[in-house]
Write a protein that holds these residues in place. Structure first.
Motif, PDB file in Angstrom:
ATOM      1  N   UNK A  52     -68.254 -88.140  12.327  1.00  7.37           N
ATOM      2  CA  UNK A  52     -66.940 -88.279  11.705  1.00  7.37           C
ATOM      3  C   UNK A  52     -65.869 -88.438  12.781  1.00  7.37           C
ATOM      4  N   UNK A  53     -65.032 -89.455  12.669  1.00  8.56           N
ATOM      5  CA  UNK A  53     -64.005 -89.710  13.691  1.00  8.56           C
ATOM      6  C   UNK A  53     -62.917 -88.651  13.695  1.00  8.56           C
ATOM      7  N   UNK A  71     -68.689 -88.886  24.294  1.00  5.97           N
ATOM      8  CA  UNK A  71     -67.686 -88.286  23.428  1.00  5.97           C
ATOM      9  C   UNK A  71     -67.804 -88.866  22.021  1.00  5.97           C
ATOM     10  N   UNK A  72     -67.512 -88.022  21.010  1.00  7.96           N
ATOM     11  CA  UNK A  72     -67.622 -88.444  19.631  1.00  7.96           C
ATOM     12  C   UNK A  72     -66.567 -89.460  19.235  1.00  7.96           C
ATOM     13  N   UNK A  73     -66.724 -90.076  18.059  1.00  5.32           N
ATOM     14  CA  UNK A  73     -67.801 -89.760  17.111  1.00  5.32           C
ATOM     15  C   UNK A  73     -69.175 -90.218  17.601  1.00  5.32           C
ATOM     16  N   UNK A  86     -78.465 -82.199  23.423  1.00  8.06           N
ATOM     17  CA  UNK A  86     -77.704 -81.283  22.570  1.00  8.06           C
ATOM     18  C   UNK A  86     -76.457 -81.983  22.049  1.00  8.06           C
ATOM     19  N   UNK A  87     -76.068 -81.673  20.830  1.00  6.82           N
ATOM     20  CA  UNK A  87     -74.836 -82.185  20.244  1.00  6.82           C
ATOM     21  C   UNK A  87     -73.949 -80.987  19.920  1.00  6.82           C
ATOM     22  N   UNK A  88     -72.657 -81.121  20.227  1.00  4.62           N
ATOM     23  CA  UNK A  88     -71.712 -80.019  20.063  1.00  4.62           C
ATOM     24  C   UNK A  88     -70.569 -80.457  19.160  1.00  4.62           C
ATOM     25  N   UNK A  89     -70.246 -79.641  18.177  1.00  5.90           N
ATOM     26  CA  UNK A  89     -69.142 -79.912  17.255  1.00  5.90           C
ATOM     27  C   UNK A  89     -68.111 -78.803  17.405  1.00  5.90           C
ATOM     28  N   UNK A  90     -66.902 -79.201  17.790  1.00 10.90           N
ATOM     29  CA  UNK A  90     -65.822 -78.253  18.055  1.00 10.90           C
ATOM     30  C   UNK A  90     -65.019 -78.009  16.777  1.00 10.90           C
ATOM     31  N   UNK A  91     -64.406 -76.820  16.687  1.00 13.19           N
ATOM     32  CA  UNK A  91     -63.508 -76.533  15.566  1.00 13.19           C
ATOM     33  C   UNK A  91     -64.199 -76.578  14.218  1.00 13.19           C
ATOM     34  N   UNK A  92     -65.407 -76.029  14.142  1.00 13.46           N
ATOM     35  CA  UNK A  92     -66.156 -76.107  12.887  1.00 13.46           C
ATOM     36  C   UNK A  92     -65.444 -75.384  11.746  1.00 13.46           C
ATOM     37  N   UNK A  93     -64.645 -74.359  12.074  1.00  8.63           N
ATOM     38  CA  UNK A  93     -63.950 -73.601  11.028  1.00  8.63           C
ATOM     39  C   UNK A  93     -62.949 -74.456  10.261  1.00  8.63           C
ATOM     40  N   UNK A  94     -62.534 -75.594  10.820  1.00  8.82           N
ATOM     41  CA  UNK A  94     -61.616 -76.489  10.130  1.00  8.82           C
ATOM     42  C   UNK A  94     -62.312 -77.253   9.003  1.00  8.82           C
ATOM     43  N   UNK A 286     -54.778 -81.924  17.624  1.00  6.18           N
ATOM     44  CA  UNK A 286     -54.519 -83.322  17.248  1.00  6.18           C
ATOM     45  C   UNK A 286     -55.328 -83.821  16.053  1.00  6.18           C
ATOM     46  N   UNK A 287     -56.565 -83.366  15.870  1.00  3.72           N
ATOM     47  CA  UNK A 287     -57.387 -83.898  14.779  1.00  3.72           C
ATOM     48  C   UNK A 287     -57.308 -83.074  13.498  1.00  3.72           C
ATOM     49  N   UNK A 288     -56.416 -82.102  13.469  1.00  4.42           N
ATOM     50  CA  UNK A 288     -56.267 -81.267  12.281  1.00  4.42           C
ATOM     51  C   UNK A 288     -55.290 -81.927  11.312  1.00  4.42           C
TER      52      UNK A 288
END
Length: 371
Positions: A52-53, A71-73, A86-94, A286-288
């Motif tokens: 997801x972008x 870097x993603x997406x 490994x793949x890392x997803x930041x800010x999962x709580x959002x 920025x992505x929120x």
């Protein structure tokens, strides 16, 4: 949260004891800190989030000993059976309520320091190499197994031939294998290397941000200067008495004084620095983004949207980069909303008309949701 009560998450320590004995001092390994834990999202959902972008994600591979970072997406991942990635997803709580609830378990520290929850998925042998972080971190094993080697390494030398911050001379001092439910706390600056054992490894990282002084000063000064844009407060430098000079390279003393006064004037405004700090600490990343809602119906409680950041000081309430002055009962309830992230229906009903109008606006903005 009772900060004096024994807490299973902290190995039986109370939050008060943990903060005194371990916080920013030394690591703590807690076996079965969260017994029976399951990942906040399944593997399929994690893959979709990484692509997801609007989600901050990274893919790290070390195939054939060659480190690479994307870097993603991240639209395509390597086969799950292939070792070394490994793949890392930041800010999962959002994006996930279960991640928000897990993050909230760590609100025994200041919300102003609590950053986000990252989820990493790794195939067998996957990791990001030995490194250190400039923030406090809780590493929670939620699926599979991961081996952690750690060290208080003062002489770290970074590799210059890789696109990651990897320590070239890593010298581990302690070695642990974490099972689901286990947790490892590391203070800032502790070198660590986590490697998945057997694949299908998921680790949640709860990070507490530590702003650098120069970065914080730059952010605050920019906000203070933005406040000076009001026509009555702002003026252009003028020098009608400037004489001809034989030293054109010399900066005029009057211009130096003008610059000094510009900076000092911004700081002289009462509570200006405090207001700017609260706004900076609650500014969404920025992505929120928030989905617009509707005004709050009568008889309903409220809860902060999982993306919202809300803080307060002695004079202000801050939410998502905005600041408000408050006092009396309204202020007391707004502080409770920031601390508990929710208000009961009776508490909402007792707010003044002005405070209730403000809540309606926050609901329409998507910052607050009906409970």
């Amino acid at each position: 949260m009772d900060i004096t009560a024994s807490n299973e998450l902290l190995g039986g320590l109370s939050p008060a004891q943990f903060m005194r004995k371990y916080w920013q001092k030394k690591p703590l390994l807690v076996r079965q800190a969260l017994p029976g834990i399951t990942p906040p999202v399944d593997r399929k959902t994690l893959v979709a989030l990484a692509a997801d972008e609007d989600v901050e994600a990274r893919l790290v591979t070390a195939f054939g000993g060659r480190w690479q970072l994307k870097q993603g997406p991240v639209a395509t991942l390597p086969p799950f059976s292939k070792p070394g990635w490994t793949v890392l997803v930041q800010g999962l709580e959002q994006h996930c309520q279960a991640a928000r609830e897990l993050l909230d378990r760590f609100r025994f520290g200041p919300e102003a320091r609590l950053d986000d929850l990252m989820l990493s998925y790794a195939s067998d042998g996957g990791g990001v190499g030995p490194h250190f972080d400039s923030y406090d971190v809780f590493l929670i094993q939620v699926a599979g197994r991961r081996r952690w080697r750690i060290a208080e390494q003062k002489n770290a030398v970074m590799r210059e031939d890789v696109p990651l911050k990897i320590i070239a001379n890593f010298e581990p001092e302690q070695d642990f294998v974490l099972e689901p439910g286990d947790m490892l706390y590391l203070p800032p600056g502790w070198a660590h290397d986590g490697v998945a054992v057997g694949g299908d490894c998921m680790t949640c990282s709860v990070g507490f941000r530590s702003p650098w002084r120069a970065e914080l000063a730059q952010e605050l000064l920019q906000r203070l200067m933005d406040d000076e844009d009001e026509p009555r407060a702002n003026r252009m430098y003028a020098d009608p008495k400037q004489e001809a000079t034989v030293n054109p390279g010399l900066i005029p003393m009057a211009l130096q004084n003008f610059a000094r006064d510009a900076a000092e004037r911004a700081l002289r405004e009462p509570r200006a620095l405090e207001r700017s700090l609260g706004e900076a600490l609650t500014e969404p990343k920025p992505r929120v983004f928030f989905m617009p809602g509707e005004s709050l119906a009568d008889g309903r409680g409220i809860a902060l949207d999982r993306r919202s950041r809300m803080l307060y000081d002695a004079d202000h309430v801050f939410i998502n980069g905005e600041s408000y002055r408050a006092g009396g009962k309204d202020f007391r309830l707004m502080k409770r909303l920031a601390d508990a992230r929710q208000l009961e229906a009776g508490e909402v009903a007792s707010l003044s008309e002005g405070a209730r109008d403000l809540l309606d606006q926050w609901c329409e903005d998507g910052w607050v949701q009906p409970a």
